[in-house]
Scaffold this active site. Structure first.
Site, PDB file in Angstrom:
ATOM      1  N   PRO A  82     -28.770 -58.542  -3.509  1.00 20.29           N
ATOM      2  CA  PRO A  82     -28.565 -58.229  -4.925  1.00 20.29           C
ATOM      3  C   PRO A  82     -30.048 -58.167  -5.634  1.00 20.29           C
ATOM      4  O   PRO A  82     -30.205 -57.507  -6.496  1.00 20.29           O
ATOM      5  CB  PRO A  82     -27.859 -59.383  -5.345  1.00 20.29           C
ATOM      6  CG  PRO A  82     -27.153 -60.010  -4.205  1.00 20.29           C
ATOM      7  CD  PRO A  82     -27.949 -59.568  -3.154  1.00 20.29           C
ATOM      8  N   ILE A  88     -24.457 -52.318   1.750  1.00 19.09           N
ATOM      9  CA  ILE A  88     -24.699 -52.299   3.237  1.00 19.09           C
ATOM     10  C   ILE A  88     -23.796 -51.211   3.736  1.00 19.09           C
ATOM     11  O   ILE A  88     -22.431 -51.397   3.671  1.00 19.09           O
ATOM     12  CB  ILE A  88     -24.647 -53.422   4.021  1.00 19.09           C
ATOM     13  CG1 ILE A  88     -25.439 -54.539   3.287  1.00 19.09           C
ATOM     14  CG2 ILE A  88     -24.750 -53.550   5.371  1.00 19.09           C
ATOM     15  CD1 ILE A  88     -27.058 -54.094   3.332  1.00 19.09           C
ATOM     16  N   LEU A 140     -36.417 -48.356   9.207  1.00 22.14           N
ATOM     17  CA  LEU A 140     -36.284 -47.546   8.062  1.00 22.14           C
ATOM     18  C   LEU A 140     -36.930 -46.169   8.217  1.00 22.14           C
ATOM     19  O   LEU A 140     -36.508 -45.143   7.712  1.00 22.14           O
ATOM     20  CB  LEU A 140     -36.571 -48.189   6.580  1.00 22.14           C
ATOM     21  CG  LEU A 140     -35.875 -49.416   6.115  1.00 22.14           C
ATOM     22  CD1 LEU A 140     -36.442 -49.887   4.809  1.00 22.14           C
ATOM     23  CD2 LEU A 140     -34.341 -49.148   5.828  1.00 22.14           C
ATOM     24  N   ASN A 141     -38.218 -46.331   8.867  1.00 21.00           N
ATOM     25  CA  ASN A 141     -38.714 -45.084   8.937  1.00 21.00           C
ATOM     26  C   ASN A 141     -38.090 -43.962   9.718  1.00 21.00           C
ATOM     27  O   ASN A 141     -38.110 -42.891   9.708  1.00 21.00           O
ATOM     28  CB  ASN A 141     -40.242 -45.391   9.517  1.00 21.00           C
ATOM     29  CG  ASN A 141     -41.135 -44.854   9.066  1.00 21.00           C
ATOM     30  OD1 ASN A 141     -41.451 -44.476   7.843  1.00 21.00           O
ATOM     31  ND2 ASN A 141     -42.288 -44.552   9.900  1.00 21.00           N
ATOM     32  N   GLU A 163     -33.131 -45.932   1.429  1.00 19.23           N
ATOM     33  CA  GLU A 163     -34.137 -45.743   2.371  1.00 19.23           C
ATOM     34  C   GLU A 163     -35.491 -45.686   1.530  1.00 19.23           C
ATOM     35  O   GLU A 163     -36.426 -44.774   2.169  1.00 19.23           O
ATOM     36  CB  GLU A 163     -33.998 -44.615   3.181  1.00 19.23           C
ATOM     37  CG  GLU A 163     -32.722 -44.416   3.823  1.00 19.23           C
ATOM     38  CD  GLU A 163     -32.492 -45.512   5.225  1.00 19.23           C
ATOM     39  OE1 GLU A 163     -33.643 -46.207   5.257  1.00 19.23           O
ATOM     40  OE2 GLU A 163     -31.495 -45.822   5.489  1.00 19.23           O
TER      41      GLU A 163
HETATM   42  C1  FAD Z   1     -24.972 -46.044  -1.147  1.00 25.84           C
HETATM   43  C2  FAD Z   1     -25.787 -46.668  -0.798  1.00 25.84           C
HETATM   44  C3  FAD Z   1     -25.914 -47.243   0.736  1.00 25.84           C
HETATM   45  C4  FAD Z   1     -27.084 -48.010   1.073  1.00 25.84           C
HETATM   46  N1  FAD Z   1     -26.992 -48.552   2.268  1.00 25.84           N
HETATM   47  C5  FAD Z   1     -28.208 -49.595   2.888  1.00 25.84           C
HETATM   48  C6  FAD Z   1     -27.839 -50.359   4.122  1.00 25.84           C
HETATM   49  O1  FAD Z   1     -27.169 -49.764   4.826  1.00 25.84           O
HETATM   50  N2  FAD Z   1     -28.581 -51.274   4.304  1.00 25.84           N
HETATM   51  C7  FAD Z   1     -29.622 -51.886   3.211  1.00 25.84           C
HETATM   52  O2  FAD Z   1     -30.412 -52.828   3.506  1.00 25.84           O
HETATM   53  N3  FAD Z   1     -29.632 -51.320   1.935  1.00 25.84           N
HETATM   54  C8  FAD Z   1     -28.891 -50.183   1.478  1.00 25.84           C
HETATM   55  N4  FAD Z   1     -29.034 -49.567   0.303  1.00 25.84           N
HETATM   56  C9  FAD Z   1     -29.794 -50.193  -0.534  1.00 25.84           C
HETATM   57  C10 FAD Z   1     -31.296 -49.278  -0.961  1.00 25.84           C
HETATM   58  O3  FAD Z   1     -31.744 -49.258  -0.011  1.00 25.84           O
HETATM   59  C11 FAD Z   1     -31.572 -50.074  -2.179  1.00 25.84           C
HETATM   60  O4  FAD Z   1     -30.614 -49.800  -3.359  1.00 25.84           O
HETATM   61  C12 FAD Z   1     -32.937 -49.446  -2.468  1.00 25.84           C
HETATM   62  O5  FAD Z   1     -33.992 -49.985  -1.708  1.00 25.84           O
HETATM   63  C13 FAD Z   1     -33.382 -49.659  -3.966  1.00 25.84           C
HETATM   64  O6  FAD Z   1     -33.215 -51.033  -4.467  1.00 25.84           O
HETATM   65  P1  FAD Z   1     -32.553 -51.537  -5.574  1.00 25.84           P
HETATM   66  O7  FAD Z   1     -31.320 -50.667  -5.740  1.00 25.84           O
HETATM   67  O8  FAD Z   1     -32.403 -53.222  -5.426  1.00 25.84           O
HETATM   68  O9  FAD Z   1     -33.436 -50.969  -6.775  1.00 25.84           O
HETATM   69  P2  FAD Z   1     -34.549 -51.784  -7.408  1.00 25.84           P
HETATM   70  O10 FAD Z   1     -35.614 -52.117  -6.093  1.00 25.84           O
HETATM   71  O11 FAD Z   1     -34.240 -52.800  -8.291  1.00 25.84           O
HETATM   72  O12 FAD Z   1     -35.289 -50.642  -8.050  1.00 25.84           O
HETATM   73  C14 FAD Z   1     -34.923 -50.269  -9.669  1.00 25.84           C
HETATM   74  C15 FAD Z   1     -35.796 -49.207 -10.010  1.00 25.84           C
HETATM   75  O13 FAD Z   1     -37.173 -49.818 -10.096  1.00 25.84           O
HETATM   76  C16 FAD Z   1     -38.023 -48.823  -9.288  1.00 25.84           C
HETATM   77  N5  FAD Z   1     -39.205 -49.744  -8.718  1.00 25.84           N
HETATM   78  C17 FAD Z   1     -39.106 -50.984  -8.052  1.00 25.84           C
HETATM   79  N6  FAD Z   1     -40.320 -51.229  -7.765  1.00 25.84           N
HETATM   80  C18 FAD Z   1     -41.155 -50.479  -8.508  1.00 25.84           C
HETATM   81  C19 FAD Z   1     -42.697 -50.468  -8.564  1.00 25.84           C
HETATM   82  N7  FAD Z   1     -43.226 -51.321  -7.858  1.00 25.84           N
HETATM   83  N8  FAD Z   1     -43.010 -49.635  -9.459  1.00 25.84           N
HETATM   84  C20 FAD Z   1     -42.411 -48.601 -10.027  1.00 25.84           C
HETATM   85  N9  FAD Z   1     -40.860 -48.843 -10.028  1.00 25.84           N
HETATM   86  C21 FAD Z   1     -40.518 -49.478  -9.208  1.00 25.84           C
HETATM   87  C22 FAD Z   1     -37.404 -48.310  -8.348  1.00 25.84           C
HETATM   88  O14 FAD Z   1     -37.764 -47.205  -7.814  1.00 25.84           O
HETATM   89  C23 FAD Z   1     -36.042 -48.188  -8.976  1.00 25.84           C
HETATM   90  O15 FAD Z   1     -36.040 -46.827  -9.921  1.00 25.84           O
HETATM   91  C24 FAD Z   1     -27.973 -48.620   0.017  1.00 25.84           C
HETATM   92  C25 FAD Z   1     -28.075 -48.176  -1.289  1.00 25.84           C
HETATM   93  C26 FAD Z   1     -26.962 -47.092  -1.543  1.00 25.84           C
HETATM   94  C27 FAD Z   1     -26.882 -46.868  -3.248  1.00 25.84           C
END
Ligand code: FAD
Length: 386
Positions: free
Chosen positions: A136, A165, A241-242, A365
């Site tokens: 989260p 997930i 992930l790659n 990803e």
């Molecule tokens: C439908 C769906 C399926 C998914 N399936 C999986 C799965 O199977 N397994 C799994 O582990 N995860 C999964 N995910 C999670 C996904 O990988 C994450 O949502 C993603 O990595 C982004 O993380 P977050 O949503 O917490 O956004 P955050 O990390 O909170 O980012 C929010 C915003 O801030 C930006 N940001 C973050 N860091 C920086 C920085 N340093 N500089 C500038 N901007 C930044 C981001 O680009 C984004 O625009 C899934 C997500 C979705 C929507």
């Protein structure tokens, strides 16, 4: 002329690759497309049935060698992703997470016992896997994860929550990444283990034909044999992930192609001001631009596929492909939506479904921002992540 003919992409493919593409396309056309509106609208898919069908088709872990996997080349795998995502990004996600995340993690980092136990059944689609990295509070920055695994006697005890997930609640095994005293390690958590629950996330507007769940680990006790012995540190999950990102480089172009084909057909039939929409210069300008981006994206995908087959591809090149192709696919989907006018907002046509799905693909990803930062670091030598 078909948009892909412009760049003669087929000239770069072998006969076997074209046959694999046709086989996947046939299944998508006959068995998947007729159901997609319902699955998307209801936010439910027959995941078990689909996994078994994908297993029969041979697309689960198809680029892995041994253990019942097809051992095909990266371009073949990419083309399968393209056809699946031309149907729906959610279906491609099921296959990507199973093959490139869950199976790849076991194939690359697992013990011989773990590989024999899980991979043949997962390749056949009899068992489903998921990959729990995101939490989260930690998505783009997985190093901060709070899920922990502590040794207790000869066992491990896991606590934490994983979020977003894919395949979570329908999985037989979750690959869960957790902090240990030694660093981040991967654990195989079978469904039904006491303290482990997977609950579906509701109210999604995107990727509705896909299962997305929250995993909760509440004092989940696992034996030593549940650890993936070959992975230590964040490089383990990042390498997985790659693999999945590579499939997206092709997959996103599949969604874009489906949108463009739909828009060209629609513009040819729809009359405005007494003649076909396709005969107006503004429409043709949109179509020409989209065909260019689609063709360039496909060429990039095949090029990266050949680099992957040669074993020389770098993570930065995969980031470049994911960033470019998802961004352009989303732009193509949005522009196609305008060509369809009001019809573009209904599920009668696939365009709006692809457009909203691609919003998820842009984020998972590695978000587009994170991939831009990967490229920025490669170009300048300065890391600007934190
Ligand atoms: C439908 C769906 C399926 C998914 N399936 C999986 C799965 O199977 N397994 C799994 O582990 N995860 C999964 N995910 C999670 C996904 O990988 C994450 O949502 C993603 O990595 C982004 O993380 P977050 O949503 O917490 O956004 P955050 O990390 O909170 O980012 C929010 C915003 O801030 C930006 N940001 C973050 N860091 C920086 C920085 N340093 N500089 C500038 N901007 C930044 C981001 O680009 C984004 O625009 C899934 C997500 C979705 C929507």
């Amino acid at each position: 002329m078909h948009p892909t003919t412009l760049f003669a992409v087929d000239a770069l493919l072998t006969e076997e690759e074209r046959e694999i593409r046709s086989a996947v396309r046939r299944v998508c056309d006959r068995e998947l497309r007729p159901n997609l509106t319902t699955w998307f609208e209801e936010g439910r898919i027959p995941a078990r049935e689909l996994a078994r069908r994908f297993g029969e088709l041979g697309v689960l872990g198809m680029h892995l060698e041994g253990y019942g996997c097809a051992g095909l080349g990266a371009v073949s795998y990419g083309l399968a992703c393209l056809e699946l995502e031309a149907a729906d990004s959610g279906l491609r996600s099921l296959v990507s997470v199973q093959g490139s995340l869950a199976m790849y993690a076991i194939w690359r980092y697992g013990s011989e016992e773990q590989k024999n136990e899980w991979l043949p059944a997962m390749a056949a689609g009899e068992r489903i896997g998921c990959f729990g990295l995101t939490e989260p509070d930690f998505g783009s920055d997985p190093a901060g994860m709070r899920t922990s695994a502590k040794r207790e006697g000869g066992d491990w005890v896991l606590n934490g929550t994983k979020m977003w997930i894919t395949n979570g609640s329908v999985s037989d095994v979750a690959v869960v990444w957790a902090q240990t005293e030694e660093g981040i390690r991967g654990f195989l958590v079978p469904a039904g283990t006491p303290g482990f629950t997977a609950t579906d996330l509701r109210h999604k507007v995107s990727l509705r034909a896909s299962v997305t769940s929250e995993l909760v680990l509440d004092s989940v006790r696992l034996p030593q044999e549940a650890v993936l012995p070959g992975a230590l540190g964040l490089s383990g999950p990042l390498r997985c992930l790659n693999e999945a990102r590579f499939g997206i480089v092709f997959g996103a172009m599949g969604a874009a192609l489906d949108c463009l084909e739909t828009a060209i057909a629609y513009a040819g039939e729809r009359e405005v001001f007494g003649r076909p929409l396709a005969s107006f210069q503004l429409t043709q300008d949109k179509l020409a631009d989209m065909a260019l981006e689609l063709g360039k994206g496909l060429l990039l995908a095949v090029h990266l596929g050949r680099l992957k087959e040669a074993g020389t591809i770098t993570p930065e090149q995969v980031s470049a492909g994911k960033l470019n192709n998802v961004r352009e696919a989303l732009e193509i989907a949005r522009t196609c939506r305008t060509i369809l006018g009001a019809s573009g907002i209904t599920l009668e046509y696939p365009v709006i479904r692809h457009a909203v799905n691609l919003e998820s693909v842009l984020t998972y990803e590695g978000t587009s921002e994170i991939h831009a930062l990967v490229l920025g670091k490669a170009l300048t030598g300065h890391a600007a992540f934190a």
